[in-house]
Design an enzyme around this catalytic site. Sequence first.
Site, short mmCIF file in Angstrom:
data_model
loop_
_atom_site.label_atom_id
_atom_site.label_comp_id
_atom_site.label_asym_id
_atom_site.label_seq_id
_atom_site.Cartn_x
_atom_site.Cartn_y
_atom_site.Cartn_z
N TRP A 69 3.69 -12.00 1.39
CA TRP A 69 3.08 -11.99 0.05
C TRP A 69 3.80 -12.92 -0.90
CZ3 TRP A 69 6.10 -10.58 -4.08
CH2 TRP A 69 7.27 -9.86 -3.82
N GLU A 123 -6.23 -2.11 -19.02
CA GLU A 123 -5.70 -3.32 -18.38
C GLU A 123 -4.47 -3.83 -19.13
OE1 GLU A 123 -6.73 -4.68 -15.42
OE2 GLU A 123 -7.83 -2.79 -15.38
N ASN A 173 -10.13 -11.61 -11.63
CA ASN A 173 -9.20 -10.58 -11.18
C ASN A 173 -9.62 -9.89 -9.89
OD1 ASN A 173 -6.69 -9.11 -11.71
ND2 ASN A 173 -8.01 -7.32 -11.95
N TRP A 175 0.55 -8.78 -6.44
CA TRP A 175 0.71 -9.18 -5.04
C TRP A 175 1.29 -8.04 -4.20
CZ3 TRP A 175 -0.89 -12.81 -1.81
CH2 TRP A 175 -1.54 -13.90 -2.36
N TRP A 217 -1.71 -1.68 -17.93
CA TRP A 217 -1.23 -2.12 -16.62
C TRP A 217 -0.19 -3.22 -16.79
CZ3 TRP A 217 -0.95 -0.75 -11.74
CH2 TRP A 217 -1.89 0.12 -11.19
N TRP A 233 6.20 -10.92 9.50
CA TRP A 233 5.10 -11.79 9.08
C TRP A 233 4.89 -12.90 10.11
CZ3 TRP A 233 2.72 -9.56 5.19
CH2 TRP A 233 3.44 -8.80 4.27
#
Length: 437
Positions: free
Chosen positions: A344, A260, A326, A367, A263, A291
């Site tokens: 988003w 993590e 998360n 996102w 990441w 959208w």
Amino acid sequence: MDKKTPIVIFWFRRDLRLNDNAGLYHALKSGNPVLPLFIFDKEILDDLEGKDDARVTFIHQTIEQLSKELHKLGSGLTVIYDKAEHAWDDIIHTHNIAAVYTNHDYEPYAIKRDKAVKEKLNKRGIELKTFKDQVIFEKDEVVKDDGKPYTVYTPYQRKWYSLLKPFYLKVYPTKKYLKNLAKIEVPPIPSLKQMGFKKSSIPFPDQEYKDVIAEYKEKRDFPAVKGTSRISLHLRFGTVSIRELAQTAYASPDKTWLNELIWREFYMMILYHFPHTMDHAFRPEYDRIKWVNDEAQFTAWCNGQTGYPIVDAGMRELNATGFMHNRVRMIVASFLSKHLLIDWRWGEHYFARKLLDYEMASNVGGWQWAAGSGTDAAPYFRIFSPDAQTKKFDPQLQYIKKWVPEYADFSKYPKPIIDHAFARERCLKAFKEALAK
């Protein structure tokens, strides 16, 4: 201290600690007395919407504690409330500066600010020296064999591990050199009120993280249990050292928690090399999506009133605490971008306002992953079912009952603002049309 005495300045930013601080270590070894500095940057603070922003309270409390530590050492922390460039005009005229030390910051605004400050200093013969401190690997340190940046996480992770050597995790022994701090008296720290803010009532997590690492892989996806460390706030503002965290994580037999952290570095590398992703899709074809952007539905999502309890629980946790688990972040992000077909970026901006641990690179990356538009993203046709996610990760409804207590009474809980099957088909159609162009 005589104002004519040459000094070096250490500029605290996202590294609010004395121990294991790369830039501070090098400043303390420079041969000149070190004046610690922190700037409450109006450029950043003026953009914040809430005057009780919990992050400002956290930073202010941390700065007060840092100031006390420096005072015990016979030094002090100069704290200025101003736009960074203006602040440096005053600092340059007040002190005989031999050099300025600080640590790298990788966000687009920070890069622009540091370039302007560097030019200002250089005009007066003052060097700005910056160091890597908030990551193990940065910028071009983990790249493909041809020198290009990775855009897929798994090969990046493999290369990250292959490059890791013990010296990357070595702690900077700053405490040995704290005697080189400038012996000065400094003005009082500007109060929250003087800066136009008020103290937030949101509690802050502590720095304990070691107790969750052993069972992190098994527990991390279940929001009702203490399966995550909540260390991200401290990592964001540098009240803990990334080297200390990575050392501890690397020593664990299971590397899930360390992955993590990797990441996080992957997303910081992506933002550095592809700064347009701050407000545009990494994959440009996703900017063609039409959208719906229904403002009433967006308000319902923000307030945790969608009629989908796992989504509502997550949003209410965020609004009340500045934190969201998360797994739930993925669920609510997928719901907004795919069920509601809301851009988003609307969700990313809302998280930017609310999250204590907000970090642009990870937030934008997360996102775009959920929306399918980012690097190494979930495919657009992967649409989370809130009910399936609930059965899998909150089967006893403990998390939901905590944050959505009225769920037990159907007369009080709102009906779903959109039908799952309808939303799924509409999303697939909208994404297919955009990607077919």
